[in-house]
Enzyme design. Structure first.
Site, PDB file in Angstrom:
ATOM      1  CB  SER A  11      -0.916   0.019   1.224  1.00 27.76           C
ATOM      2  OG  SER A  11      -1.569   1.273   1.321  1.00 27.76           O
ATOM      3  CG  HIS A  35      -4.160  -1.473  -1.415  1.00 27.39           C
ATOM      4  ND1 HIS A  35      -5.257  -2.237  -1.746  1.00 27.39           N
ATOM      5  CD2 HIS A  35      -4.566  -0.626  -0.451  1.00 27.39           C
ATOM      6  CE1 HIS A  35      -6.285  -1.866  -1.001  1.00 27.39           C
ATOM      7  NE2 HIS A  35      -5.895  -0.876  -0.205  1.00 27.39           N
ATOM      8  CG  ASP A  37      -5.367   2.715   0.998  1.00 24.68           C
ATOM      9  OD1 ASP A  37      -6.329   1.941   0.946  1.00 24.68           O
ATOM     10  OD2 ASP A  37      -4.255   2.404   1.464  1.00 24.68           O
ATOM     11  CG  MET A  39      -8.450   7.416   2.300  1.00 21.24           C
ATOM     12  SD  MET A  39      -7.690   7.409   3.951  1.00 21.24           S
ATOM     13  CE  MET A  39      -6.707   5.916   3.868  1.00 21.24           C
ATOM     14  CG  HIS A  68      -9.484   0.436  -0.241  1.00 17.64           C
ATOM     15  ND1 HIS A  68      -8.933   0.191   0.996  1.00 17.64           N
ATOM     16  CD2 HIS A  68     -10.835   0.476  -0.036  1.00 17.64           C
ATOM     17  CE1 HIS A  68      -9.891   0.103   1.898  1.00 17.64           C
ATOM     18  NE2 HIS A  68     -11.054   0.286   1.298  1.00 17.64           N
ATOM     19  CG  MET A  70     -11.499   3.703   2.219  1.00 24.23           C
ATOM     20  SD  MET A  70     -10.108   3.632   3.376  1.00 24.23           S
ATOM     21  CE  MET A  70      -8.744   3.469   2.223  1.00 24.23           C
ATOM     22  CG  MET A 139     -11.885  -2.317   5.733  1.00 24.52           C
ATOM     23  SD  MET A 139     -10.415  -1.926   4.747  1.00 24.52           S
ATOM     24  CE  MET A 139      -9.416  -0.993   5.938  1.00 24.52           C
ATOM     25  CG  PHE A 145      -6.416   7.544  10.010  1.00 26.51           C
ATOM     26  CD1 PHE A 145      -5.732   8.717   9.744  1.00 26.51           C
ATOM     27  CD2 PHE A 145      -7.744   7.615  10.395  1.00 26.51           C
ATOM     28  CE1 PHE A 145      -6.362   9.943   9.873  1.00 26.51           C
ATOM     29  CE2 PHE A 145      -8.384   8.837  10.525  1.00 26.51           C
ATOM     30  CZ  PHE A 145      -7.694  10.012  10.260  1.00 26.51           C
ATOM     31  N   GLY A 146      -3.665   4.622   7.931  1.00 29.46           N
ATOM     32  CA  GLY A 146      -2.677   3.563   7.963  1.00 29.46           C
ATOM     33  C   GLY A 146      -2.040   3.450   9.337  1.00 29.46           C
ATOM     34  CG  ASP A 177      -6.375  -2.462   3.655  1.00 31.51           C
ATOM     35  OD1 ASP A 177      -5.348  -2.238   4.311  1.00 31.51           O
ATOM     36  OD2 ASP A 177      -6.905  -1.606   2.919  1.00 31.51           O
ATOM     37  N   GLY A 179      -3.050  -3.551   9.257  1.00 28.22           N
ATOM     38  CA  GLY A 179      -2.166  -4.176  10.232  1.00 28.22           C
ATOM     39  C   GLY A 179      -1.522  -5.460   9.761  1.00 28.22           C
TER      40      GLY A 179
END
Length: 224
Positions: A11, A35, A37, A39, A68, A70, A139, A145-146, A177, A179
Site C-alpha cells: 500500500s 494498493h 488508497d 480517501m 481502494h 474510501m 478490513m 488511516f494507515g 487490509d 495491520g
C-alpha cells in the site's frame, strides 16, 4: 488454495508521497498488485490522492493497480478509475446502495470489481453478492488511516466468506487490509484470505522488495 495464487499488495499510503513512482518501482517484480488508497475526507476523516495522481502513477509502473475507494458516491467516481487502467477497483458497501450495479459498471469499464467491508459492518448481508464480485476486501482495522493495529477478531468475517466461496465454488479474491505484517499475515492466511495489503510492513523498512518476499513466504507457509 494454491500458495502460488497468493497476492501481496503493498500500500503506497505508507510510502513517501514525494516519491510515489519510486515506491512503486521498488516492488516491481515481487508485488502482485499495488494498493492505492483513495480517501475523500468525507467517507473517512482523511484525504489522500485522487484520479489525476493515479493516472500519472499508472504511467510509471506496470504493476496492476488495486484501487481502494474510501469515498462517498462511488457510483460517480469508481468507473473512471477502471477506465484509467486500474486492474481492480474496490468500493465500500457502506457507501453504495446498489453494489451489484456498480460491480457491473466497473467490469464494463475494464476492471475487476471489489466490495469492501469496514470494521463495524456485518458481513452476512453481503455474502449473497459474492457471485457478482471479483474481490471481497475485509478490513482488519477501521478504514481511514494507515498504521493501525491488526484486529484478529475481524478474521471471523474472512472465515465466513471463505466458507461461502468454497461451498459455492466461486472464483473471488478474499483480501485483507489493516495491520498486515510479519506477525499477523499467517493468521489472515489461515483464516482464508488469499490477498494481503501491507503498508508500513513494506514501506516502513529499508528493503521494500525483501519485505514483500518475506510476507509472501509467511502466508504460503500458513497455507501448506
Amino acid at each position: 488454495m494454491n500458495p502460488a495464487e497468493l497476492v501481496v499488495a503493498p500500500s503506497i499510503l505508507a510510502a513517501d508521497f514525494a516519491y510515489l513512482a519510486d515506491a512503486a518501482r521498488a516492488v516491481e517484480g515481487v508485488a502482485d498488485w499495488l494498493h492505492v488508497d483513495v480517501m475523500d475526507n468525507h467517507f473517512v476523516p482523511n484525504l489522500t490522492i485522487g484520479l489525476p495522481v493515479v493516472r500519472s502513477l499508472l504511467q510509471a509502473t506496470a504493476i496492476p493497480f488495486d484501487i481502494h475507494l474510501m469515498i462517498t458516491d462511488p457510483r460517480r467516481w469508481a468507473p473512471e478509475y477502471a477506465e484509467a487502467g486500474a486492474y481492480n477497483v474496490t468500493f465500500h458497501a457502506e457507501a453504495c446502495d446498489d453494489p451489484v450495479a456498480l460491480a457491473k459498471d466497473l467490469r464494463a469499464a475494464g476492471s475487476r470489481a471489489g466490495l469492501a467491508i469496514d470494521r463495524d459492518t456485518p458481513i452476512e448481508p453481503y455474502l449473497d453478492l459474492l457471485p457478482h464480485l471479483d474481490t471481497l476486501l475485509i478490513m482488519t482495522i477501521k478504514a481511514g488511516f494507515g498504521g493501525q493495529r491488526f484486529m484478529p477478531e475481524l478474521l471471523s468475517k474472512v472465515r465466513a466468506a471463505r466458507q461461502r466461496v468454497a461451498a459455492e465454488g466461486l472464483q473471488i479474491r478474499i483480501e485483507v487490509d489493516g495491520g498486515i505484517a510479519d506477525d499477523t499475515i499467517a493468521q489472515a492466511a489461515e483464516a482464508g484470505a488469499d490477498a494481503f495489503v501491507a503498508g508500513t510492513a513494506v514501506y516502513g523498512v529499508p528493503d521494500a522488495a525483501e519485505a514483500v518476499r518475506r510476507l509472501r513466504a509467511l502466508a504460503e507457509g500458513a497455507q501448506r
